[in-house]
Design a protein around this motif. Structure first.
Motif, mmCIF file in Angstrom:
data_model
loop_
_atom_site.group_PDB
_atom_site.id
_atom_site.type_symbol
_atom_site.label_atom_id
_atom_site.label_comp_id
_atom_site.label_asym_id
_atom_site.label_seq_id
_atom_site.Cartn_x
_atom_site.Cartn_y
_atom_site.Cartn_z
ATOM 1 N N TRP A 114 0.868 -1.174 0.000
ATOM 2 C CA TRP A 114 0.000 0.000 0.000
ATOM 3 C C TRP A 114 0.906 1.227 0.000
ATOM 4 C CZ3 TRP A 114 -5.192 -0.252 -0.597
ATOM 5 C CH2 TRP A 114 -5.749 -1.517 -0.483
ATOM 6 N N LEU A 115 0.822 2.031 -1.052
ATOM 7 C CA LEU A 115 1.612 3.251 -1.184
ATOM 8 C C LEU A 115 0.817 4.422 -0.637
ATOM 9 C CD1 LEU A 115 4.031 4.903 -2.339
ATOM 10 C CD2 LEU A 115 2.687 5.064 -4.471
ATOM 11 N N SER A 116 1.428 5.166 0.277
ATOM 12 C CA SER A 116 0.813 6.367 0.843
ATOM 13 C C SER A 116 1.614 7.583 0.391
ATOM 14 C CB SER A 116 0.811 6.312 2.380
ATOM 15 O OG SER A 116 0.097 5.180 2.818
ATOM 16 N N THR A 117 0.915 8.501 -0.286
ATOM 17 C CA THR A 117 1.517 9.761 -0.728
ATOM 18 C C THR A 117 0.623 10.895 -0.244
ATOM 19 O OG1 THR A 117 0.347 9.678 -2.857
ATOM 20 C CG2 THR A 117 2.565 8.699 -2.782
ATOM 21 N N VAL A 118 1.025 12.122 -0.544
ATOM 22 C CA VAL A 118 0.268 13.289 -0.092
ATOM 23 C C VAL A 118 -0.154 14.115 -1.303
ATOM 24 C CG1 VAL A 118 0.317 15.359 1.339
ATOM 25 C CG2 VAL A 118 1.568 13.321 2.062
ATOM 26 N N ARG A 119 -1.448 14.427 -1.372
ATOM 27 C CA ARG A 119 -1.983 15.267 -2.449
ATOM 28 C C ARG A 119 -1.551 16.722 -2.226
ATOM 29 N NH1 ARG A 119 -6.677 12.607 -4.809
ATOM 30 N NH2 ARG A 119 -7.175 10.752 -3.608
ATOM 31 N N PRO A 120 -1.635 17.554 -3.252
ATOM 32 C CA PRO A 120 -1.238 18.962 -3.106
ATOM 33 C C PRO A 120 -1.973 19.711 -1.986
ATOM 34 C CG PRO A 120 -1.505 18.426 -5.414
ATOM 35 C CD PRO A 120 -1.989 17.231 -4.631
ATOM 36 N N ASP A 121 -3.217 19.312 -1.701
ATOM 37 C CA ASP A 121 -3.979 20.010 -0.651
ATOM 38 C C ASP A 121 -3.749 19.392 0.734
ATOM 39 O OD1 ASP A 121 -5.422 17.646 -0.757
ATOM 40 O OD2 ASP A 121 -7.306 18.584 -1.382
ATOM 41 N N GLY A 122 -2.822 18.423 0.839
ATOM 42 C CA GLY A 122 -2.487 17.827 2.128
ATOM 43 C C GLY A 122 -3.243 16.552 2.459
ATOM 44 N N ARG A 123 -4.258 16.220 1.671
ATOM 45 C CA ARG A 123 -5.000 14.986 1.928
ATOM 46 C C ARG A 123 -4.164 13.779 1.537
ATOM 47 N NH1 ARG A 123 -9.444 14.327 -1.464
ATOM 48 N NH2 ARG A 123 -8.437 15.754 -2.899
ATOM 49 N N PRO A 124 -4.342 12.666 2.253
ATOM 50 C CA PRO A 124 -3.574 11.465 1.900
ATOM 51 C C PRO A 124 -4.124 10.801 0.645
ATOM 52 C CG PRO A 124 -5.060 10.998 3.703
ATOM 53 C CD PRO A 124 -5.175 12.478 3.440
ATOM 54 N N HIS A 125 -3.263 10.087 -0.025
ATOM 55 C CA HIS A 125 -3.638 9.254 -1.157
ATOM 56 C C HIS A 125 -3.001 7.891 -0.915
ATOM 57 C CE1 HIS A 125 -3.207 7.600 -5.313
ATOM 58 N NE2 HIS A 125 -4.437 8.071 -5.402
ATOM 59 N N VAL A 126 -3.815 6.845 -0.816
ATOM 60 C CA VAL A 126 -3.324 5.497 -0.535
ATOM 61 C C VAL A 126 -3.840 4.570 -1.620
ATOM 62 C CG1 VAL A 126 -3.257 3.605 1.140
ATOM 63 C CG2 VAL A 126 -3.361 5.978 1.941
ATOM 64 N N THR A 127 -2.958 3.757 -2.157
ATOM 65 C CA THR A 127 -3.354 2.849 -3.228
ATOM 66 C C THR A 127 -2.508 1.580 -3.195
ATOM 67 O OG1 THR A 127 -3.779 2.730 -5.615
ATOM 68 C CG2 THR A 127 -1.796 3.884 -4.923
ATOM 69 N N PRO A 128 -3.111 0.434 -3.527
ATOM 70 C CA PRO A 128 -2.327 -0.805 -3.585
ATOM 71 C C PRO A 128 -1.574 -0.914 -4.909
ATOM 72 C CG PRO A 128 -4.613 -1.276 -4.082
ATOM 73 C CD PRO A 128 -4.539 0.200 -3.766
ATOM 74 N N LEU A 129 -0.405 -1.531 -4.850
ATOM 75 C CA LEU A 129 0.357 -1.787 -6.065
ATOM 76 C C LEU A 129 1.441 -2.820 -5.778
ATOM 77 C CD1 LEU A 129 2.767 1.198 -6.834
ATOM 78 C CD2 LEU A 129 1.883 0.656 -4.618
ATOM 79 N N PRO A 130 1.869 -3.560 -6.790
ATOM 80 C CA PRO A 130 2.985 -4.482 -6.583
ATOM 81 C C PRO A 130 4.287 -3.693 -6.516
ATOM 82 C CG PRO A 130 2.216 -4.614 -8.840
ATOM 83 C CD PRO A 130 1.302 -3.660 -8.129
ATOM 84 N N ALA A 131 5.273 -4.255 -5.856
ATOM 85 C CA ALA A 131 6.590 -3.633 -5.774
ATOM 86 C C ALA A 131 7.639 -4.733 -5.846
ATOM 87 C CB ALA A 131 6.721 -2.841 -4.472
ATOM 88 N N VAL A 132 8.858 -4.319 -6.105
ATOM 89 C CA VAL A 132 9.981 -5.249 -6.185
ATOM 90 C C VAL A 132 11.067 -4.754 -5.235
ATOM 91 C CG1 VAL A 132 11.821 -6.123 -7.675
ATOM 92 C CG2 VAL A 132 9.488 -5.943 -8.567
ATOM 93 N N TRP A 133 11.459 -5.601 -4.276
ATOM 94 C CA TRP A 133 12.568 -5.293 -3.355
ATOM 95 C C TRP A 133 13.854 -5.767 -4.025
ATOM 96 C CZ3 TRP A 133 13.802 -2.534 0.739
ATOM 97 C CH2 TRP A 133 14.910 -2.876 1.500
ATOM 98 N N ASP A 134 14.780 -4.848 -4.244
ATOM 99 C CA ASP A 134 16.049 -5.204 -4.863
ATOM 100 C C ASP A 134 17.078 -4.133 -4.540
ATOM 101 O OD1 ASP A 134 17.517 -7.026 -6.788
ATOM 102 O OD2 ASP A 134 17.772 -5.096 -7.811
ATOM 103 N N GLY A 135 18.266 -4.561 -4.178
ATOM 104 C CA GLY A 135 19.349 -3.619 -3.934
ATOM 105 C C GLY A 135 19.088 -2.666 -2.790
#
Length: 168
Positions: free
Chosen positions: A36-57
């Motif tokens: 689950w990726l959590s970022t911040v919108r320009p107005d300060g509200r959170p944005h959370v979304t699921p996505l695959p990721a790869v752990w490497d290095g």
């Protein structure tokens, strides 16, 4: 990457709990299918979304369409968090990675990451100059999130372990 030292937070852990070993955390990061990726919108509200990721290095690698909300958020503010774990209260370990997303644009590295996405998630990406292409005309930006801090929440017994990194 130097292995970080675990710090058990006793105030948020059961008396019998021990720190989650870093090797367990890396295994979870390497094997998790969804984060689950959590970022911040320009107005300060959170944005959370699921996505695959790869752990490497020593980093989590994510990709997102160049016109998606998460891409706009990361361009404006690269600080983010990725979390993964289980939906069980008394089983497993949840992991939160806090860091700064940095665009990956080197062609050779993108070729390596595309191969990892294929091997780990069975996703086919064609590498363009500095992006992925999914074959259906969708361009994906690729980011690496190197941990500044990682939290591991053990559930049997309940524990909170913190790892700090020197790349924030």
């Amino acid at each position: 990457m130097t292995e970080p030292t675990p710090e058990l937070h006793a105030a948020f852990s059961e008396p019998t709990a021990e720190a989650v070993p870093w090797s367990d955390v890396e295994r979870i990061l390497a094997s998790a299918e969804i984060f689950w990726l959590s970022t911040v919108r320009p107005d300060g509200r959170p944005h959370v979304t699921p996505l695959p990721a790869v752990w490497d290095g020593g980093a989590l690698h994510i990709c997102t369409g160049d016109q998606e909300q998460k891409a706009a958020n990361l361009r404006r503010n690269p600080h983010c968090a990725l979390s993964t774990g289980t939906d069980k209260l008394h089983d497993g370990t949840d992991v939160v990675v806090e860091g700064r997303a940095e665009r990956i644009t080197g062609h050779a590295r993108l070729v390596e990451l595309a191969a990892l996405w294929k091997a780990r998630h069975d996703w086919d990406y064609r590498v363009l100059d500095d992006t992925f292409d999914d074959g259906a005309g969708h361009i994906a930006l690729v980011f690496a999130v190197r941990p500044a801090k990682v939290l591991a929440f053990g559930k049997k017994p309940h524990s909170q372990t913190r790892y700090r990194f020197n790349n924030s």
